[in-house]
Design a protein around this motif. Sequence first.
Motif, PDB file in Angstrom:
ATOM      1  N   TRP A 110     -43.151   1.967  21.016  1.00 58.51           N
ATOM      2  CA  TRP A 110     -43.526   1.334  19.752  1.00 58.51           C
ATOM      3  C   TRP A 110     -42.742   1.970  18.602  1.00 58.51           C
ATOM      4  N   SER A 111     -42.653   3.297  18.600  1.00 56.96           N
ATOM      5  CA  SER A 111     -41.969   3.992  17.509  1.00 56.96           C
ATOM      6  C   SER A 111     -40.480   3.674  17.486  1.00 56.96           C
ATOM      7  N   ILE A 112     -39.866   3.558  18.642  1.00 57.78           N
ATOM      8  CA  ILE A 112     -38.435   3.217  18.704  1.00 57.78           C
ATOM      9  C   ILE A 112     -38.205   1.834  18.097  1.00 57.78           C
ATOM     10  N   ARG A 113     -39.053   0.893  18.464  1.00 57.60           N
ATOM     11  CA  ARG A 113     -38.906  -0.473  17.942  1.00 57.60           C
ATOM     12  C   ARG A 113     -38.993  -0.480  16.416  1.00 57.60           C
ATOM     13  N   TRP A 114     -40.014   0.182  15.853  1.00 54.46           N
ATOM     14  CA  TRP A 114     -40.203   0.146  14.406  1.00 54.46           C
ATOM     15  C   TRP A 114     -39.172   0.983  13.668  1.00 54.46           C
ATOM     16  N   ALA A 115     -38.782   2.099  14.214  1.00 55.28           N
ATOM     17  CA  ALA A 115     -37.753   2.913  13.566  1.00 55.28           C
ATOM     18  C   ALA A 115     -36.431   2.162  13.525  1.00 55.28           C
ATOM     19  N   GLU A 116     -36.106   1.484  14.615  1.00 64.26           N
ATOM     20  CA  GLU A 116     -34.858   0.722  14.640  1.00 64.26           C
ATOM     21  C   GLU A 116     -34.902  -0.425  13.637  1.00 64.26           C
ATOM     22  N   LEU A 130     -46.382  11.705  22.026  1.00 63.46           N
ATOM     23  CA  LEU A 130     -46.659  11.830  20.593  1.00 63.46           C
ATOM     24  C   LEU A 130     -45.485  12.497  19.885  1.00 63.46           C
ATOM     25  N   LEU A 131     -44.946  13.562  20.466  1.00 69.61           N
ATOM     26  CA  LEU A 131     -43.801  14.235  19.857  1.00 69.61           C
ATOM     27  C   LEU A 131     -42.606  13.292  19.769  1.00 69.61           C
ATOM     28  N   GLU A 132     -42.335  12.549  20.826  1.00 70.96           N
ATOM     29  CA  GLU A 132     -41.204  11.607  20.798  1.00 70.96           C
ATOM     30  C   GLU A 132     -41.400  10.551  19.713  1.00 70.96           C
ATOM     31  N   ALA A 133     -42.614  10.059  19.572  1.00 77.48           N
ATOM     32  CA  ALA A 133     -42.887   9.056  18.543  1.00 77.48           C
ATOM     33  C   ALA A 133     -42.679   9.650  17.148  1.00 77.48           C
ATOM     34  N   ALA A 134     -43.200  10.839  16.908  1.00 74.80           N
ATOM     35  CA  ALA A 134     -43.039  11.481  15.605  1.00 74.80           C
ATOM     36  C   ALA A 134     -41.567  11.782  15.327  1.00 74.80           C
ATOM     37  N   ALA A 135     -40.850  12.225  16.344  1.00 75.79           N
ATOM     38  CA  ALA A 135     -39.427  12.525  16.192  1.00 75.79           C
ATOM     39  C   ALA A 135     -38.648  11.269  15.808  1.00 75.79           C
ATOM     40  N   THR A 136     -38.987  10.161  16.418  1.00 79.31           N
ATOM     41  CA  THR A 136     -38.308   8.899  16.152  1.00 79.31           C
ATOM     42  C   THR A 136     -38.584   8.393  14.744  1.00 79.31           C
ATOM     43  N   LEU A 137     -39.810   8.594  14.271  1.00 75.93           N
ATOM     44  CA  LEU A 137     -40.234   8.033  12.985  1.00 75.93           C
ATOM     45  C   LEU A 137     -40.222   9.023  11.817  1.00 75.93           C
ATOM     46  N   HIS A 138     -39.857  10.265  12.050  1.00 75.98           N
ATOM     47  CA  HIS A 138     -40.037  11.282  11.007  1.00 75.98           C
ATOM     48  C   HIS A 138     -39.311  10.972   9.700  1.00 75.98           C
ATOM     49  N   ASP A 139     -38.211  10.239   9.725  1.00 78.47           N
ATOM     50  CA  ASP A 139     -37.451   9.947   8.510  1.00 78.47           C
ATOM     51  C   ASP A 139     -37.585   8.509   8.014  1.00 78.47           C
ATOM     52  N   VAL A 140     -38.549   7.758   8.523  1.00 78.72           N
ATOM     53  CA  VAL A 140     -38.691   6.357   8.131  1.00 78.72           C
ATOM     54  C   VAL A 140     -38.977   6.222   6.634  1.00 78.72           C
ATOM     55  N   GLY A 141     -39.530   7.232   6.019  1.00 78.90           N
ATOM     56  CA  GLY A 141     -39.826   7.182   4.588  1.00 78.90           C
ATOM     57  C   GLY A 141     -38.601   7.151   3.683  1.00 78.90           C
ATOM     58  N   TYR A 142     -37.415   7.341   4.251  1.00 78.88           N
ATOM     59  CA  TYR A 142     -36.176   7.208   3.471  1.00 78.88           C
ATOM     60  C   TYR A 142     -35.800   5.751   3.224  1.00 78.88           C
TER      61      TYR A 142
END
Length: 183
Positions: A4-10, A44-56
Amino acid sequence: MANWSIRWAEVELGATLPRRWAHSKGVAARAAELGHVLGKDADLLEAAATLHDVGYVPRLAATGFHPLDGARFLRDEHGADERLVRLVANHSFALLEAEERGLRKTLEAEFPLLEEPLLVDALVYCDMTTAPDGEQTTAQERVAEILSRYGLHSLIGRFIRRASPEIFAAVERVEAALASHPR
Protein backbone atom coordinates in the motif's frame (compact mmCIF):
# COMPACT_ATOMS: atom_id res chain seq x y z
CA MET A 1 1.07 -2.35 4.49
CA ALA A 2 4.34 -2.09 2.53
CA ASN A 3 2.56 -2.69 -0.81
CA TRP A 4 0.00 0.00 0.00
CA SER A 5 2.78 2.43 0.94
CA ILE A 6 4.69 1.81 -2.30
CA ARG A 7 1.58 2.53 -4.36
CA TRP A 8 0.82 5.81 -2.56
CA ALA A 9 4.42 7.00 -2.38
CA GLU A 10 4.84 6.41 -6.09
CA VAL A 11 1.60 8.27 -6.86
CA GLU A 12 2.59 11.23 -4.69
CA LEU A 13 6.37 11.37 -5.19
CA GLY A 14 7.03 9.58 -8.48
CA ALA A 15 6.14 12.28 -11.00
CA THR A 16 6.34 15.32 -8.74
CA LEU A 17 9.64 14.70 -6.93
CA PRO A 18 11.54 11.92 -8.72
CA ARG A 19 14.73 12.41 -6.69
CA ARG A 20 12.80 12.13 -3.40
CA TRP A 21 11.13 9.03 -4.83
CA ALA A 22 14.56 7.53 -5.64
CA HIS A 23 15.69 8.30 -2.08
CA SER A 24 12.50 6.79 -0.61
CA LYS A 25 12.92 3.62 -2.65
CA GLY A 26 16.50 3.35 -1.40
CA VAL A 27 15.39 3.87 2.20
CA ALA A 28 12.76 1.15 1.73
CA ALA A 29 15.40 -1.21 0.33
CA ARG A 30 17.51 -0.61 3.45
CA ALA A 31 14.43 -1.36 5.57
CA ALA A 32 13.96 -4.68 3.77
CA GLU A 33 17.48 -5.63 4.90
CA LEU A 34 16.39 -5.26 8.54
CA GLY A 35 13.41 -7.61 8.37
CA HIS A 36 15.16 -10.44 10.16
CA VAL A 37 16.02 -8.11 13.06
CA LEU A 38 12.58 -6.50 13.40
CA GLY A 39 10.41 -9.58 12.95
CA LYS A 40 6.73 -8.65 13.08
CA ASP A 41 7.52 -4.94 12.61
CA ALA A 42 9.44 -5.44 9.35
CA ASP A 43 6.43 -4.54 7.17
CA LEU A 44 5.73 -1.43 9.26
CA LEU A 45 9.34 -0.28 8.90
CA GLU A 46 9.23 -0.78 5.12
CA ALA A 47 6.00 1.21 4.90
CA ALA A 48 7.40 4.06 7.01
CA ALA A 49 10.64 4.04 5.01
CA THR A 50 8.71 4.29 1.75
CA LEU A 51 6.48 7.13 2.96
CA HIS A 52 8.81 9.08 5.25
CA ASP A 53 9.31 11.96 2.77
CA VAL A 54 5.80 12.18 1.30
CA GLY A 55 5.30 15.49 3.12
CA TYR A 56 7.65 17.17 0.61
CA VAL A 57 4.99 16.88 -2.09
CA PRO A 58 3.96 20.50 -2.84
CA ARG A 59 0.21 19.88 -2.57
CA LEU A 60 0.74 18.43 0.94
CA ALA A 61 3.20 21.04 2.23
CA ALA A 62 0.83 22.99 4.49
CA THR A 63 3.40 23.86 7.17
CA GLY A 64 6.56 23.36 5.13
CA PHE A 65 7.75 20.82 7.68
CA HIS A 66 7.63 17.54 5.78
CA PRO A 67 7.38 15.08 8.71
CA LEU A 68 4.30 16.87 10.06
CA ASP A 69 2.73 17.45 6.64
CA GLY A 70 3.32 13.84 5.61
CA ALA A 71 1.90 12.44 8.84
CA ARG A 72 -1.20 14.61 8.57
CA PHE A 73 -1.72 13.46 4.98
CA LEU A 74 -1.44 9.80 5.98
CA ARG A 75 -3.77 10.26 8.96
CA ASP A 76 -6.34 12.57 7.38
CA GLU A 77 -6.53 11.35 3.77
CA HIS A 78 -5.80 7.66 4.29
CA GLY A 79 -6.65 6.84 7.92
CA ALA A 80 -3.27 5.10 8.03
CA ASP A 81 -2.09 2.93 10.90
CA GLU A 82 -1.25 5.07 13.93
CA ARG A 83 2.21 3.59 14.41
CA LEU A 84 3.04 4.25 10.75
CA VAL A 85 1.86 7.84 11.00
CA ARG A 86 3.85 8.42 14.20
CA LEU A 87 7.01 6.96 12.63
CA VAL A 88 6.68 9.24 9.60
CA ALA A 89 6.01 12.25 11.84
CA ASN A 90 9.05 11.61 13.99
CA HIS A 91 11.56 10.15 11.56
CA SER A 92 15.23 11.03 11.91
CA PHE A 93 14.88 13.13 15.06
CA ALA A 94 12.19 15.38 13.61
CA LEU A 95 11.44 16.77 17.07
CA LEU A 96 14.72 18.67 16.93
CA GLU A 97 13.86 20.18 13.56
CA ALA A 98 10.34 20.92 14.79
CA GLU A 99 11.88 22.85 17.66
CA GLU A 100 13.93 24.93 15.19
CA ARG A 101 10.68 25.70 13.35
CA GLY A 102 8.60 26.49 16.45
CA LEU A 103 6.49 23.35 15.84
CA ARG A 104 7.73 20.99 18.55
CA LYS A 105 4.62 21.26 20.75
CA THR A 106 2.38 20.74 17.73
CA LEU A 107 4.31 17.65 16.61
CA GLU A 108 4.44 16.17 20.12
CA ALA A 109 0.72 16.78 20.69
CA GLU A 110 -0.47 15.33 17.38
CA PHE A 111 2.07 12.55 16.93
CA PRO A 112 3.81 11.39 20.12
CA LEU A 113 7.10 9.59 19.64
CA LEU A 114 6.77 5.81 19.66
CA GLU A 115 8.21 4.08 22.70
CA GLU A 116 9.82 1.45 20.48
CA PRO A 117 13.52 2.35 20.36
CA LEU A 118 14.71 -0.28 17.87
CA LEU A 119 11.95 0.55 15.39
CA VAL A 120 12.60 4.30 15.68
CA ASP A 121 16.36 3.75 15.35
CA ALA A 122 15.84 1.47 12.36
CA LEU A 123 14.04 4.21 10.42
CA VAL A 124 16.83 6.67 11.29
CA TYR A 125 19.38 4.10 10.09
CA CYS A 126 17.56 3.54 6.81
CA ASP A 127 17.08 7.25 6.09
CA MET A 128 20.53 8.39 7.18
CA THR A 129 22.46 5.68 5.33
CA THR A 130 20.72 6.39 2.02
CA ALA A 131 21.86 9.20 -0.27
CA PRO A 132 19.41 11.48 -2.12
CA ASP A 133 19.74 9.32 -5.25
CA GLY A 134 18.82 6.14 -3.33
CA GLU A 135 22.35 4.74 -3.12
CA GLN A 136 23.78 3.48 0.16
CA THR A 137 26.11 5.78 2.07
CA THR A 138 27.43 6.22 5.59
CA ALA A 139 25.66 8.36 8.15
CA GLN A 140 28.72 10.62 8.29
CA GLU A 141 28.63 11.13 4.50
CA ARG A 142 24.87 11.73 4.60
CA VAL A 143 25.15 14.38 7.32
CA ALA A 144 27.98 16.07 5.39
CA GLU A 145 25.86 16.01 2.21
CA ILE A 146 22.90 17.60 4.03
CA LEU A 147 25.15 20.32 5.47
CA SER A 148 26.66 21.07 2.07
CA ARG A 149 23.23 21.18 0.41
CA TYR A 150 21.51 23.42 2.97
CA GLY A 151 24.42 25.34 4.50
CA LEU A 152 25.91 25.25 7.95
CA HIS A 153 23.83 28.11 9.37
CA SER A 154 20.50 27.37 7.72
CA LEU A 155 17.60 25.99 9.73
CA ILE A 156 18.34 22.49 8.38
CA GLY A 157 22.06 23.00 9.02
CA ARG A 158 21.39 23.92 12.66
CA PHE A 159 19.02 20.97 13.04
CA ILE A 160 21.35 18.38 11.49
CA ARG A 161 24.30 19.57 13.58
CA ARG A 162 22.20 19.18 16.73
CA ALA A 163 20.82 15.82 15.62
CA SER A 164 24.03 14.27 14.29
CA PRO A 165 25.24 12.77 17.60
CA GLU A 166 21.83 11.11 18.01
CA ILE A 167 21.80 10.00 14.37
CA PHE A 168 25.24 8.40 14.69
CA ALA A 169 24.24 6.69 17.95
CA ALA A 170 21.04 5.30 16.39
CA VAL A 171 23.00 3.98 13.40
CA GLU A 172 25.50 2.31 15.75
CA ARG A 173 22.68 0.66 17.73
CA VAL A 174 21.14 -0.75 14.54
CA GLU A 175 24.51 -1.95 13.27
CA ALA A 176 25.03 -3.72 16.62
CA ALA A 177 21.59 -5.35 16.30
CA LEU A 178 22.47 -6.48 12.77
CA ALA A 179 25.78 -7.92 13.99
CA SER A 180 24.03 -9.86 16.75
CA HIS A 181 21.35 -11.19 14.33
CA PRO A 182 23.30 -12.37 11.27
CA ARG A 183 21.33 -13.74 8.34
